[in-house]
Design an enzyme around this catalytic site. Sequence first.
Site, PDB file in Angstrom:
ATOM      1  N   ASP A   1      54.665 -56.120 -64.691  1.00  0.00           N
ATOM      2  CA  ASP A   1      53.891 -56.045 -63.452  1.00  0.00           C
ATOM      3  C   ASP A   1      54.955 -55.704 -62.429  1.00  0.00           C
ATOM      4  O   ASP A   1      55.767 -56.557 -62.060  1.00  0.00           O
ATOM      5  CB  ASP A   1      53.226 -57.381 -63.112  1.00  0.00           C
ATOM      6  CG  ASP A   1      52.389 -57.266 -61.849  1.00  0.00           C
ATOM      7  OD1 ASP A   1      52.864 -56.625 -60.881  1.00  0.00           O
ATOM      8  OD2 ASP A   1      51.272 -57.798 -61.815  1.00  0.00           O
ATOM      9  N   HIS A   2      54.999 -54.451 -62.016  1.00  0.00           N
ATOM     10  CA  HIS A   2      56.172 -54.028 -61.241  1.00  0.00           C
ATOM     11  C   HIS A   2      56.289 -54.756 -59.902  1.00  0.00           C
ATOM     12  O   HIS A   2      57.369 -54.805 -59.321  1.00  0.00           O
ATOM     13  CB  HIS A   2      56.219 -52.506 -61.074  1.00  0.00           C
ATOM     14  CG  HIS A   2      55.265 -51.958 -60.067  1.00  0.00           C
ATOM     15  ND1 HIS A   2      53.921 -51.825 -60.297  1.00  0.00           N
ATOM     16  CD2 HIS A   2      55.460 -51.510 -58.805  1.00  0.00           C
ATOM     17  CE1 HIS A   2      53.340 -51.306 -59.230  1.00  0.00           C
ATOM     18  NE2 HIS A   2      54.254 -51.102 -58.304  1.00  0.00           N
TER      19      HIS A   2
ATOM     20  N   HIS B   1      48.598 -57.517 -59.778  1.00  0.00           N
ATOM     21  CA  HIS B   1      49.512 -57.723 -58.650  1.00  0.00           C
ATOM     22  C   HIS B   1      49.074 -58.854 -57.716  1.00  0.00           C
ATOM     23  O   HIS B   1      49.854 -59.735 -57.383  1.00  0.00           O
ATOM     24  CB  HIS B   1      49.674 -56.440 -57.826  1.00  0.00           C
ATOM     25  CG  HIS B   1      49.962 -55.216 -58.654  1.00  0.00           C
ATOM     26  ND1 HIS B   1      50.826 -55.232 -59.723  1.00  0.00           N
ATOM     27  CD2 HIS B   1      49.503 -53.938 -58.569  1.00  0.00           C
ATOM     28  CE1 HIS B   1      50.897 -54.016 -60.254  1.00  0.00           C
ATOM     29  NE2 HIS B   1      50.094 -53.221 -59.571  1.00  0.00           N
TER      30      HIS B   1
HETATM   31  C1  BG6 Z   1      49.761 -49.575 -59.484  1.00  0.00           C
HETATM   32  C2  BG6 Z   1      48.352 -49.094 -59.338  1.00  0.00           C
HETATM   33  O1  BG6 Z   1      49.822 -50.671 -60.355  1.00  0.00           O
HETATM   34  O2  BG6 Z   1      50.273 -49.937 -58.229  1.00  0.00           O
HETATM   35  C3  BG6 Z   1      48.266 -47.954 -58.359  1.00  0.00           C
HETATM   36  O3  BG6 Z   1      47.846 -48.675 -60.595  1.00  0.00           O
HETATM   37  C4  BG6 Z   1      48.932 -48.317 -57.063  1.00  0.00           C
HETATM   38  O4  BG6 Z   1      46.917 -47.568 -58.138  1.00  0.00           O
HETATM   39  C5  BG6 Z   1      50.323 -48.884 -57.290  1.00  0.00           C
HETATM   40  O5  BG6 Z   1      49.012 -47.155 -56.266  1.00  0.00           O
HETATM   41  C6  BG6 Z   1      50.938 -49.411 -56.013  1.00  0.00           C
HETATM   42  O6  BG6 Z   1      52.275 -49.760 -56.236  1.00  0.00           O
HETATM   43  P1  BG6 Z   1      53.330 -49.773 -55.080  1.00  0.00           P
HETATM   44  O7  BG6 Z   1      54.586 -50.264 -55.697  1.00  0.00           O
HETATM   45  O8  BG6 Z   1      53.425 -48.379 -54.560  1.00  0.00           O
HETATM   46  O9  BG6 Z   1      52.787 -50.718 -54.034  1.00  0.00           O
END
Ligand code: BG6
Length: 483
Positions: A177-178, A240
């Site tokens: 989960d980045h 997230h």
């Molecule tokens: C991803 C989603 O997990 O997170 C995307 O699938 C979204 O739809 C993205 O745009 C947002 O990530 P960040 O790091 O740009 O906030």
Amino acid sequence: DTRQQALFIIFGGTGDLAKRKLYPSLFELYEKGFLKENFAVIGTARRPWTDEYFQEVVRKSVTVEGTSKEDADEFAQHFYYQSHNVNDTEHYVTLQKLAQRLDEKYSIGGNRLFYLAMSPRFFGTIAEHLKSQKIVTDNGYNRLIIEKPFGHDLPSARELNDSIGRYFAEDSVFRIDHYLGKEMIQNIAAVRFGNNLFRALWNNRYIDNIQITLSEALGVEERAGYYETAGALRDMVQNHILQIVSLLTMNMPASFTESDIRREKIYALKALQVYTPEQVEENFVRAQYAGTSGLKGYRQEEQIADDSKTETFVAGKLFVESENFSGVPIYIRTGKRLAKKTTRIDIVFKDVPKNIFGPEKLGKNILTIIVEPEGEIYLQMNVKKIGQNFGLQVQKLDLLQSENDDSPVPEAYEKLILDALRGDATNFTHWEEVAYSWKFVDAIRTAWDKKEGPLVEYTSGSMGPHEADDLLAHDGHKWVFSA
Ligand code: BG6
């Protein structure tokens, strides 16, 4: 020694994620010395690329202004390509041989990281073949890194988990989960447990409400096909947002270690109040972006059905029914085509029980953690207005501003890949976290799926439909952040 020895096998090696995030992150680790001689990367996908072409793609993806050409060339030489059909056993035989050859060539010692950056419907078959074709080693570690979506509801997630679990134990599965790799998300624990001030106030006796906003300015872009089957609830809330909720509400872990932290996060997610269909109706709002003169509405986007009921915006109120958080409304919202790209958390504290300065209302104490676009932390306080008379004014105490700190913030993927190399799964999602998150989300999805009629629309560039404001107004609150 901080140097890592590992062979990466990346399934989906020609994909967007690999090019945009994985190769640049690996390159950063290379530049910082975490990866040096003893590593190699095998990229696999269906396309018939050569090693040379693959290396060219890698070089391009890691090259930005100021990149040393020499380093990029050297780095790219560790990359090998194998055209691969995940269902074809023969291909795994070839992959095994290549892996073995590279393991020897780079003296890797059997450590392997299998990165599945492709459709989850192949995870099971890949895991099975890695085992049966002896691509997993017995002289080093074997870790599986997987990307979302992890199922589309609890039963499918469970099925997926079982299909992997037959071949890889839970402690070798790293679910990305980045958001957990973002610097400011990791700061939540520092702020909460490193400061007695906040530790003392972090509960339902002092916190009035919590607001979590993950807003994006872009539309669905090229990912319409996937997005149409997911929607904002599955795309952003199940993972997230609920992860952020768990970090904000978990009890203090016994120690700052993987098992203790995960235990408390699981407990927090287990304590989520799962809604009945009536409660979903009352507490959750979904909507789609409408077109404007310059921009298409969601239903006019390519690959999207004219009568699509996929939500591009969600707002909701939820509760973690734990001892310390029971009764504290947690308002969340996320969506595409909103006013701006921002990720922020606002912790709104209760009013002082008696305002001796009245009759004017005092400002609220609000702790704001801004994750994006810049990492910042603010504390809103009441202080005296300068002058002869005694009056109060609201001021913001600036606790941290990454702009003032010279240390470069590592990209989330870079941090997470290094964690996986080190075998630290703290910032990866445990299966039980996934399961409780789906349980909560499924109740909402089920209630929504039964409803007829089109969704509410919101204007592109706004902060969503007015229903999302009403949700808070109903409780006498309002969003701290408004565009
Ligand atoms: C991803 C989603 O997990 O997170 C995307 O699938 C979204 O739809 C993205 O745009 C947002 O990530 P960040 O790091 O740009 O906030």
